[in-house]
Every structure is written in structure tokens, then in C-alpha cells.
Scaffold this active site. Structure first.
Site, PDB file in Angstrom:
ATOM      1  N   ASP A 104      28.818  32.853  35.191  1.00  0.00           N
ATOM      2  CA  ASP A 104      28.075  32.090  34.186  1.00  0.00           C
ATOM      3  C   ASP A 104      26.604  32.484  34.095  1.00  0.00           C
ATOM      4  O   ASP A 104      25.737  31.659  33.793  1.00  0.00           O
ATOM      5  CB  ASP A 104      28.195  30.577  34.458  1.00  0.00           C
ATOM      6  CG  ASP A 104      29.630  30.131  34.496  1.00  0.00           C
ATOM      7  OD1 ASP A 104      30.451  30.721  33.776  1.00  0.00           O
ATOM      8  OD2 ASP A 104      29.948  29.205  35.269  1.00  0.00           O
ATOM      9  N   LYS A 110      26.677  36.587  30.751  1.00  0.00           N
ATOM     10  CA  LYS A 110      27.258  37.905  30.453  1.00  0.00           C
ATOM     11  C   LYS A 110      27.693  38.006  28.996  1.00  0.00           C
ATOM     12  O   LYS A 110      27.461  39.019  28.340  1.00  0.00           O
ATOM     13  CB  LYS A 110      28.469  38.160  31.366  1.00  0.00           C
ATOM     14  CG  LYS A 110      28.123  38.187  32.840  1.00  0.00           C
ATOM     15  CD  LYS A 110      29.375  38.314  33.709  1.00  0.00           C
ATOM     16  CE  LYS A 110      30.280  37.112  33.684  1.00  0.00           C
ATOM     17  NZ  LYS A 110      29.739  35.903  34.304  1.00  0.00           N
ATOM     18  N   GLY A 137      34.661  32.093  30.933  1.00  0.00           N
ATOM     19  CA  GLY A 137      34.250  31.436  29.696  1.00  0.00           C
ATOM     20  C   GLY A 137      32.947  32.078  29.292  1.00  0.00           C
ATOM     21  O   GLY A 137      31.932  31.868  29.958  1.00  0.00           O
ATOM     22  N   HIS A 138      32.989  32.917  28.279  1.00  0.00           N
ATOM     23  CA  HIS A 138      31.801  33.673  27.872  1.00  0.00           C
ATOM     24  C   HIS A 138      31.300  33.140  26.533  1.00  0.00           C
ATOM     25  O   HIS A 138      32.031  33.144  25.542  1.00  0.00           O
ATOM     26  CB  HIS A 138      32.126  35.173  27.792  1.00  0.00           C
ATOM     27  CG  HIS A 138      32.453  35.766  29.136  1.00  0.00           C
ATOM     28  ND1 HIS A 138      32.807  37.081  29.324  1.00  0.00           N
ATOM     29  CD2 HIS A 138      32.468  35.202  30.382  1.00  0.00           C
ATOM     30  CE1 HIS A 138      33.028  37.298  30.618  1.00  0.00           C
ATOM     31  NE2 HIS A 138      32.845  36.175  31.275  1.00  0.00           N
ATOM     32  N   GLN A 160      33.315  36.670  35.870  1.00  0.00           N
ATOM     33  CA  GLN A 160      32.916  36.051  37.147  1.00  0.00           C
ATOM     34  C   GLN A 160      31.626  36.714  37.659  1.00  0.00           C
ATOM     35  O   GLN A 160      30.842  37.188  36.851  1.00  0.00           O
ATOM     36  CB  GLN A 160      34.050  36.130  38.190  1.00  0.00           C
ATOM     37  CG  GLN A 160      35.245  35.235  37.885  1.00  0.00           C
ATOM     38  CD  GLN A 160      36.202  35.804  36.875  1.00  0.00           C
ATOM     39  OE1 GLN A 160      36.663  36.931  36.981  1.00  0.00           O
ATOM     40  NE2 GLN A 160      36.534  35.047  35.841  1.00  0.00           N
TER      41      GLN A 160
END
Ligand code: GDP
Ligand code: IMO
Ligand code: MG
Length: 420
Positions: free
Chosen positions: A13, A16, A40-41, A222
Site C-alpha cells: 500500500d 504502487k 488493491g491498487h 504487496q
């Protein structure tokens, strides 16, 4: 043109997605090489937010190829949902743009059940705090050589047999260890077949597609300290998150990796269990959490927050070889009287510059801090170093000095344009 790799240097988080979206303009193809929909991007373009879990963060740039490499674990239901959401926004998600490697392992419904059963069988202090997305169990099957691969979706008979075989052992665990219902192989097959058929046109040779592209952007998921080998084991994810895996997880040679960009949040966050030396449980921690809107993009859980840990960053630098740092969320620090940088650890009576190698050693270190003056100015409109207050520049320069890596990108807000 040279290729680029974006990786998380902390516990995920870091921002990225935002940086990949920004850099995607320069690339022909964007490829995910590990992890799955535990990621979750978040992308923000013209004020509109888009959260991606599987499809590479270049998808909002028309014409760019989005590739899912062999190192990813792909939940076909989540993939289809993501396709539908993007299509509803008018994004082209046709197989001419999106490709899944035939070698990519598939997360089956029983992997999610296993993830949940394992977590709930653990004592409170043993829980990993997984995302519950079946990531670990799917990678287990891959290593155990009984996994289902995306290419198997083109051969229903093979698929059916492999599901039945995989469930033989799992059902013993479900019934006799976890006390849950056994899973019916035919029911799984019937449930999966419609999405399997939908996925077939997306199957391809990602390795060759990478070879054919001039500039490839590798999108890590990650973070380094969640890496299965180098992270805070056992409180880690189940893949190698380090940049070396960009090559093996996508099917190219390490010589193809040129520009390597470490994404570094200007402070530290972590979701789930595990040691976190600079964690703050005071008002400063609450400030970072609320100013930074620190809620998980996948599970919605509150993220734990703390000061920037340069021991963590230096370890990431030696494991990943960054050519530059991208500092994100610098704006979140505005308004703090003082900001702290962790520059070393006290561990077993000694000062150490790198994380201890023993299992859970990070849980027993005490951070050594350097305190710098904060700044009050709103910096979300900054578009160059000259727009930053002196104390913010000093903070960034100190990060460069201690990490030994230059800063190439600074992000001062969630939007694509809030960057220099
Ligand atoms: P990722 O998993 O590394 O892609 O990061 P996430 O998307 O899970 O979390 C990063 C969060 O910070 C998202 O909500 C982004 O929109 C947001 N974000 C990214 N860069 C910045 C920044 O420079 N400033 C602020 N305030 N928010 C940012
Ligand atoms: P992005 O790509 C932050 C964490 C989980 C848990 C541990 C293991 O958005 O940075 P898993 O479901 O992978 O078996 O969970 O890893 N985790 C993440 N934390 N960002 C992520 O991805 C994460 N993906 C997994 O919270 O602690
Ligand atoms: Mg995330």
C-alpha cells in the site's frame, strides 16, 4: 527503450498503483508478476478513483497491453468482475489488450475456503490476518504440483480431473481437521466452467508478448517485507515480492530489468498481523491514519501507521536494487510539528542497521530515531522541489542520504497529476 520495475519497499500500500498508472504512459505493456487479488491498487484520474486487484494499473491508458504473468495467482471470478466494472466505464478490456499467461495458477473456490478455515483455526496471536482471498492455499498447490493453471481452462476434461484430484486430500482436511463440509468436485467444476469459458480468449504467451514490446513496466504487488523469504515470516504473503521475481514471474531474463523504482510511503503502514517497529499507537499515529485515509483497498481494514523506517528501506534497497525512490504521500505529513525517521534498531543490546534474520526478530527491536522539524504548508499543489517548504526538502534529502538512493519521483496527492 528500457524497461521499468515498480515494487513496494515496505509492507504494501505504498502507492504502487498510482505510480504505475503515471509511468504507464511511457510503456507499451504493463505486467503483473506475482500476488493476486490480495492486492488493491488505487488510481485516481481527474478526481475519479479506480481500485484494481488483478488487472495491471496501466489499463486506463488506451492501447497499452495489460499482461498477467505466470507468477500471479488469478481468481477467475474476480478477474471477470473487474473486466465488467472497467467495461462499464467504457474501458477497452478486450483480449487484444488483456492477456493471461497459460501458466498462471488459478485460485479455486476451495482455496478461499482453506484460507478461511486455516485462519479461524489459529489462536489470536498466530493469525496472519490474511486477506482471505485464497492466496496461500493456491501457491501451496502450485508448489505441491497439483495446481490448476489458466491454460487448463481450455480443456474441460483435464480441468475436471484435476479438480477431483486436488479435492481428495483437501476434503480430508476440511472434514477431519477443520470440521467443515467436504467440497463436491462436480459442483466446483459446474461453478467454474462459465468463467473458465470466458477466460479462454484471454489466454496467451505472456513471455513472448514481453519480448515483443519495446518498453515493459513490471508492476509489483504487496511489499518487500511481506516477501515469503525476506519478509517478517510467518507474517508475510505467499509470493516473492522482490524485483528478482519480476523476471521469473513473467517469463523474461533478469537482464531485461533496467529502471527499478522503489515505492516508499513517506511514513509506514501495515495491514494484518506481524511486527512493526515504528508503529505509533498515539495521536501522531491517529493523525497519519486519518490524514492518509489509511484503510485497506482490498479488505477495508484500518491500516496500522508509524514513522518512516529507514532500516526497512535499506533492507529493501539491498534486496531489490532500486535505481531511484518514489516517495508517496508526503502531503500527509503536513501539519506535524516534528517528523521522525528510524535510522537504526537496538537489538539484543546492540545497534543494528538491518533487520535481524531470526524469525520474528523484528518484534524485539527498539527503533532509534532522528527527529526533524515538520512543516505546516499544504503541499498538494507542489509540482517541483522548489514548491516544497524547506523542512520537507530536508526530510527528503535525509532519506536520500541514509538510504543511499536518489529520489526520482515525489507524490503529493492521490491524483495522477499530483506528482513531480
Ligand atoms: P498500492 O497498493 O501500493 O497501490 O497502494 P493503495 O492504493 O493500496 O494505497 C495507497 C493509497 O494512497 C490510495 O488510496 C491512493 O489513492 C493514495 N495515494 C497515493 N499517493 C498519494 C499521495 O501522494 N498522497 C495522498 N494523500 N494519497 C496518495
Ligand atoms: P498491495 O499490492 C498490504 C497482507 C495481508 C496479510 C498478509 C498475508 O495492495 O500493496 P495474504 O492474503 O496475502 O495471504 O495475506 O499480507 N497483504 C497486504 N498488505 N497490501 C497488500 O497488497 C497486501 N497483500 C497482502 O494483510 O497481513
Ligand atoms: Mg494496496
Amino acid at each position: 527503450m528500457s524497461n521499468m520495475v515498480v515494487f513496494g519497499s515496505q509492507w504494501g500500500d505504498e502507492g504502487k498503483g498510482k505510480v504505475v498508472d503515471m509511468l504507464a504512459e511511457k510503456a507499451d505493456a504493463i505486467v503483473r508478476f506475482q500476488g493476486g487479488n490480495n492486492a488493491g491498487h488505487t488510481l485516481v484520474v481527474d478526481g475519479e478513483q479506480c481500485i484494481l486487484h488483478l488487472i495491471p494499473s496501466g489499463i486506463l491508458h488506451p492501447g497499452k497491453q495489460c499482461l498477467i504473468g505466470n507468477g500471479v495467482v488469478l481468481d477467475p471470478f474476480v478477474f471477470c468482475e473487474e473486466l465488467d466494472k472497467l467495461a462499464a466505464k467504457g474501458v477497452d478490456v478486450s483480449p487484444t489488450r488483456v492477456m493471461i499467461s497459460k501458466k498462471t495458477h488459478v485460485i479455486m473456490p476451495y482455496h478461499c475456503l482453506m484460507d478461511a478455515a486455516r485462519e479461524s483455526s489459529k489462536s489470536e496471536d498466530g493469525k496472519i490476518g490474511t486477506t482471505g482471498r485464497g492466496i496461500g492455499p493456491c501457491y501451496e498447490d502450485k508448489m505441491n504440483r497439483c495446481g490448476i493453471r489458466a491454460g487448463d481452462f481450455a480443456d474441460p476434461e483435464l480441468l475436471k480431473g484435476k479438480i477431483a484430484k486436488a479435492l481428495e486430500e483437501k476434503n480430508v482436511l476440511f472434514q477431519h481437521l477443520y470440521g467443515t463440509e467436504p467440497v463436491d468436485a462436480q459442483a466446483v467444476f459446474d461453478k467454474v466452467m462459465p468463467v473458465a469459458e470466458r477466460l479462454v480468449p484471454y489466454l496467451g504467451d505472456v513471455s513472448s508478448a514481453i519480448q515483443a514490446a519495446d518498453c515493459v513496466l513490471f508492476e509489483g504487488a504487496q511489499g518487500t517485507h511481506l516477501d515469503i523469504d525476506h519478509g517478517t515470516y510467518p507474517f508475510v504473503t505467499s509470493s516473492n515480492t522482490v524485483t528478482a521475481n519480476a523476471a521469473s514471474g513473467s517469463g523474461c531474463s533478469p537482464r531485461e530489468l533496467d529502471r527499478i523504482i522503489a515505492i516508499v510511503k513517506a511514513y509506514t503502514t501495515r495491514v494484518g498481523s506481524g511486527p512493526f517497529p515504528t508503529e505509533l499507537t498515539d495521536a501522531d499515529g491517529d493523525y497519519l491514519q486519518s490524514q492518509g485515509h489509511e484503510f485497506g483497498a482490498t479488505t477495508g481494514r484500518k491500516r496500522r501507521c508509524g514513522w518512516l523506517d529507514l532500516v526497512v528501506l535499506k533492507e529493501s534497497a539491498r534486496l531489490n536494487g532500486p535505481t531511484e525512490l518514489a516517495i508517496t504521500k508526503l502531503d500527509v505529513l503536513s501539519g506535524l510539528k516534528e517528523v521522525k525517521l528510524c535510522v537504526g534498531y537496538k537489538y539484543k543490546g546492540e545497534t543494528v542497521a538491518y533487520p535481524p534474520q531470526e524469525q520474528n526478530g523484528m518484534a524485539y527491536v527498539t527503533p532509534v530515531y532522528e527527529t526533524l522539524p515538520g512543516w505546516d504548508e499544504d503541499i498538494t499543489g507542489a509540482r517541483s522541489w522548489d514548491d516544497l517548504p524547506g523542512n520537507a526538502v530536508r526530510y527528503l534529502k535525509r532519506i536520500e542520504e541514509i538510504s543511499g538512493v536518489r529520489i526520482g519521483i515525489v507524490s503529493v496527492g492521490p491524483d495522477r497529476v499530483q506528482t513531480f
